[in-house]
Enzyme design. Structure first.
Site, PDB file in Angstrom:
ATOM      1  N   GLU A  67       0.817  -1.208   0.000  1.00 54.96           N
ATOM      2  CA  GLU A  67       0.000   0.000   0.000  1.00 54.96           C
ATOM      3  C   GLU A  67       0.856   1.266   0.000  1.00 54.96           C
ATOM      4  OE1 GLU A  67      -2.411  -3.336   0.832  1.00 54.96           O
ATOM      5  OE2 GLU A  67      -0.606  -2.656   1.893  1.00 54.96           O
TER       6      GLU A  67
ATOM      7  N   HIS B 215     -10.017  -6.021   9.143  1.00 55.61           N
ATOM      8  CA  HIS B 215     -10.627  -5.784   7.833  1.00 55.61           C
ATOM      9  C   HIS B 215     -12.013  -5.151   7.949  1.00 55.61           C
ATOM     10  CE1 HIS B 215      -7.648  -8.969   7.169  1.00 55.61           C
ATOM     11  NE2 HIS B 215      -7.619  -8.605   5.897  1.00 55.61           N
TER      12      HIS B 215
END
Length: 331
Positions: free
Chosen positions: A60, A129
């Site tokens: 990321e 998540h």
């Protein structure tokens, strides 16, 4: 107008943006052949090629850094971050680079990039998540933060984000992907920084964000059966915030509930409440401001515990009744 899913609206906006502007390109993990973790980029690599829809390594930080550099050279990158939780890995590039460059270069450099990300609970994806971290980004000067609650808003606001010359964080709730709504076939944009009155009312205002908008509307419908008219305000964009629409509604109703899925502790609900509390309207309120938010715990994976950890329709309805009685809720 036709009825399509929230996910299809996102896919259409990306498709239209790629077709209209050669500077636009997508980058992210599994967005090519696989079509993205939730299917938002389905068939786009086949249509536009690997140079416009780029699969990337699982990094990321690299995604955000590449996008910042590309944006500074005139491109318009759109990142897909599979889960909003993973923004933690990209914080330096977003907070210290993307958000600051326009200011530090005295306006001579721009960073027209969009980071799309799937956020929120409800899928049993557990603590790493399922977080709602949009409040982090709303705290950073230089970033715009958008959180659409329905398919129509998602398409129009995504187009606006892509056209904007500033870095934009675009939060899509996972449970909204399969919801449907009426969306024009044509390309259109909605103004960034303009709230929407999803339901008019006179007795109480609910300011809700993201997935909580639909829950607030359901609670408002139930309250209506008891003779209580609820006005539901969707900010749509957290930064910039349309405080004018929010305050006008509260001035009319004299009661307000703020509800977000993000944890209540230091959440964006506090900012919304502060906007009201710091205005002259606060002196005319008929009941204390009520804030509803997630419990201050890591998100459980078990379905029942997920619902206990976040505001639900029943919770909001209880808050409506307590506000009408002038009693503050404990959650």
């Amino acid at each position: 107008m036709r009825t399509i899913t929230y996910l299809t609206a996102i896919n259409e906006a990306l498709d239209e943006a790629l077709a209209q502007d050669e500077r636009v390109f997508l980058l992210g993990e599994d967005i090519g052949i696989y079509g993205g973790g939730f299917g938002a980029t389905k068939n786009l690599q086949k249509k536009y090629g690997k140079s416009r829809v780029r699969d990337t390594p699982i990094s990321e930080s690299a995604l955000a850094g590449a996008a910042v550099g590309a944006a500074m050279t005139g491109m318009r990158p759109i990142i897909e971050l599979q889960f909003s939780d993973f923004i933690t890995v990209a914080m330096d590039q977003l907070v210290n680079q993307a958000a600051k460059i326009h200011y530090m270069y005295s306006g001579k450099a721009q960073v027209p990039m969009v980071m799309r990300t799937a956020a929120g609970s409800g899928t049993g994806a557990a603590a790493q998540h399922s977080q709602s971290l949009e409040n982090w980004m709303a705290h950073i000067p230089g970033l715009k933060v958008i959180q659409p609650s329905n398919a129509y808003d998602a398409k129009g606001l995504l187009h606006a984000a892509i056209k904007d010359n500033n870095p934009v964080m675009f939060y899509e709730h996972k449970l909204l992907y399969k919801t449907t709504g009426e969306v024009p076939e044509d390309c259109y944009t909605l103004p960034i920084g303009k709230a929407d009155i999803k339901r008019p009312g006179n007795d109480i205002t609910i300011v809700a964000t993201g997935i909580m908008v639909s829950k607030a509307l359901e609670a408002a419908e139930l309250a209506g059966e008891k003779g209580i008219t609820v006005e539901v305000i969707d900010p749509r964009t957290l930064v910039p915030l349309d405080s004018e629409t929010l305050l006008a509604s509260v001035q009319k109703t004299k009661r307000v509930i703020v509800v977000t899925e993000a944890v209540k502790n230091s959440g964006f609900s506090a900012e919304l409440a502060a906007v009201i509390a710091e205005s002259p309207i606060a002196l005319s309120l008929k009941a204390p401001i009520i804030r509803l938010g997630g419990e201050f715990i890591p998100m459980p994976a078990q379905k029942y515990l997920e619902t206990q950890a976040t505001p639900q329709v029943k919770t909001i309805l209880q808050a409506i009744e307590q506000a009408m009685a002038g009693v503050e809720t404990s959650q």
